[in-house]
Design an enzyme around this catalytic site. Sequence first.
Site, PDB file in Angstrom:
ATOM      1  N   CYS A 247    -101.181  52.969 -58.840  1.00 22.15           N
ATOM      2  CA  CYS A 247    -101.591  52.777 -57.444  1.00 22.15           C
ATOM      3  C   CYS A 247    -101.455  54.048 -56.630  1.00 22.15           C
ATOM      4  O   CYS A 247    -102.198  54.265 -55.677  1.00 22.15           O
ATOM      5  CB  CYS A 247    -100.784  51.649 -56.807  1.00 22.15           C
ATOM      6  SG  CYS A 247     -99.009  51.968 -56.708  1.00 22.15           S
ATOM      7  N   PHE A 291     -95.702  58.785 -56.305  1.00 24.70           N
ATOM      8  CA  PHE A 291     -95.777  58.781 -54.850  1.00 24.70           C
ATOM      9  C   PHE A 291     -96.943  59.644 -54.374  1.00 24.70           C
ATOM     10  O   PHE A 291     -97.133  60.755 -54.867  1.00 24.70           O
ATOM     11  CB  PHE A 291     -94.480  59.304 -54.233  1.00 24.70           C
ATOM     12  CG  PHE A 291     -93.317  58.380 -54.392  1.00 24.70           C
ATOM     13  CD1 PHE A 291     -93.181  57.267 -53.572  1.00 24.70           C
ATOM     14  CD2 PHE A 291     -92.360  58.603 -55.370  1.00 24.70           C
ATOM     15  CE1 PHE A 291     -92.111  56.402 -53.721  1.00 24.70           C
ATOM     16  CE2 PHE A 291     -91.290  57.744 -55.525  1.00 24.70           C
ATOM     17  CZ  PHE A 291     -91.163  56.639 -54.700  1.00 24.70           C
ATOM     18  N   TYR A 337     -95.811  64.583 -44.797  1.00 22.25           N
ATOM     19  CA  TYR A 337     -95.730  63.257 -44.203  1.00 22.25           C
ATOM     20  C   TYR A 337     -96.248  63.370 -42.774  1.00 22.25           C
ATOM     21  O   TYR A 337     -96.070  64.402 -42.113  1.00 22.25           O
ATOM     22  CB  TYR A 337     -94.294  62.739 -44.200  1.00 22.25           C
ATOM     23  CG  TYR A 337     -93.802  62.290 -45.551  1.00 22.25           C
ATOM     24  CD1 TYR A 337     -94.335  61.169 -46.177  1.00 22.25           C
ATOM     25  CD2 TYR A 337     -92.791  62.985 -46.208  1.00 22.25           C
ATOM     26  CE1 TYR A 337     -93.884  60.756 -47.418  1.00 22.25           C
ATOM     27  CE2 TYR A 337     -92.331  62.583 -47.451  1.00 22.25           C
ATOM     28  CZ  TYR A 337     -92.886  61.467 -48.053  1.00 22.25           C
ATOM     29  OH  TYR A 337     -92.442  61.063 -49.284  1.00 22.25           O
ATOM     30  N   HIS A 398     -95.643  50.173 -53.303  1.00 19.28           N
ATOM     31  CA  HIS A 398     -97.072  50.171 -53.640  1.00 19.28           C
ATOM     32  C   HIS A 398     -97.817  51.121 -52.711  1.00 19.28           C
ATOM     33  O   HIS A 398     -97.614  51.097 -51.493  1.00 19.28           O
ATOM     34  CB  HIS A 398     -97.607  48.748 -53.488  1.00 19.28           C
ATOM     35  CG  HIS A 398     -99.017  48.557 -53.934  1.00 19.28           C
ATOM     36  ND1 HIS A 398     -99.494  49.026 -55.142  1.00 19.28           N
ATOM     37  CD2 HIS A 398    -100.073  47.927 -53.335  1.00 19.28           C
ATOM     38  CE1 HIS A 398    -100.770  48.689 -55.269  1.00 19.28           C
ATOM     39  NE2 HIS A 398    -101.149  48.029 -54.186  1.00 19.28           N
ATOM     40  N   ASN A 420    -106.886  48.198 -50.811  1.00 26.65           N
ATOM     41  CA  ASN A 420    -106.042  48.035 -51.989  1.00 26.65           C
ATOM     42  C   ASN A 420    -106.811  48.481 -53.235  1.00 26.65           C
ATOM     43  O   ASN A 420    -107.988  48.837 -53.159  1.00 26.65           O
ATOM     44  CB  ASN A 420    -105.596  46.572 -52.114  1.00 26.65           C
ATOM     45  CG  ASN A 420    -104.329  46.421 -52.929  1.00 26.65           C
ATOM     46  OD1 ASN A 420    -103.814  47.384 -53.498  1.00 26.65           O
ATOM     47  ND2 ASN A 420    -103.806  45.211 -53.003  1.00 26.65           N
TER      48      ASN A 420
END
Length: 454
Positions: A247, A291, A337, A398, A420
Amino acid sequence: MHWVFHCILIILACLRFTCADTPANCTYEDAHGRWKFHIGDYQSKCPEKLNSKQSVVISLLYPDIAIDEFGNRGHWTLIYNQGFEVTINHRKWLVIFAYKSNGEFNCHKSMPMWTHDTLIDSGSVCSGKIGVHDKFHINKLFGSKSFGRTLYHINPSFVGKINAHQKSWRGEIYPELSKYTIDELRNRAGGVKSMVTRPSVLNRKTPSKELISLTGNLPLEFDWTSPPDGSRSPVTPIRNQGICGSCYASPSAAALEARIRLVSNFSEQPILSPQTVVDCSPYSEGCNGGFPFLIAGKYGEDFGLPQKIVIPYTGEDTGKCTVSKNCTRYYTTDYSYIGGYYGATNEKLMQLELISNGPFPVGFEVYEDFQFYKEGIYHHTTVQTDHYNFNPFELTNHAVLLVGYGVDKLSGEPYWKVKNSWGVEWGEQGYFRILRGTDECGVESLGVRFDPVL
């Protein structure tokens, strides 16, 4: 401040097993302080003992300031609870907190990791050991008995209770879930190695008056799948990752695809290869998780992503990287970030980044009820399944793609619209909406921004 001695390696073979979704569960306070790195020459194999030629001391200060022993200033960020990255004096240091295969971890010591200049022209090997605080802790979630090979049992009453408990969203039974084992569903929700708890306290930045003023005129709703000005959508089709815990790769590729389209005014429209990330990335664990910060960000900057036609998606971790060094790749740069460091992300900054620069990856905690989502504005319920006398669906992280936001016309609830990677039959044609403004399931904590390189 505490002293910490670290090992930073540039060897990819070592990196493959140390870079993502480890049992470490460390905090900002653990990383904050004075670190000492020992550096040696590049070596083709991971050394058991390093002949150190120099050392560098770097102090990590509040909130994201890094200062080396010579007074050079840079910045740093925590990477979830797994490690941190430092950029200072045109050099990057990727640090992953030390851990062992039995779930032990040490927040004051690192695994062998990378250091290289920001042009990626030269790399070094460095190593060291802890000076003080040489204590390992246990992450009880990691490697715990999970009955993972058991086929997942769908309990219709569980879905019924979800729908009876609240009216914000509706759950639905997906019969195909019964074909998968619990471990396979964990992979789909983030990977078995992402079963780590989110830090209970973040070094969170609240919106400033200037930011509130800047975002005061933002539209009440915005959706990149249907831009309000009637322009073309940069959002590429829904993917289906299958039971591979990839993912992290799908939204990273999708974000880069969208941002390339926007920056190039659709003159370039690549469909990129998440499978390449699964097979080749030294910063993730293949089908066991990763990640987006390390993929959309660091991997995209260091290695780039080729198109899907080069390596089509198989949903399997082959362990072999077969991508030619000469194939065309699309790169990222200036990644971080949102807000500059982990903990600085907030709702207003996310809205501003989304409208200004396009869709971007976010992460959130997946609970068992989420897999039954069909429509509405998701929030985690307290409903528990009564089929098992244990929790088979342990918490995972996720990664998904943020594409829009709005306010539900019936309930008045604010939401994020998210893409998704579970196929178009799941949710709202492959998308879901999740409660906005409350950091629901941590969705407002892990947004990653970057610029595409054209």
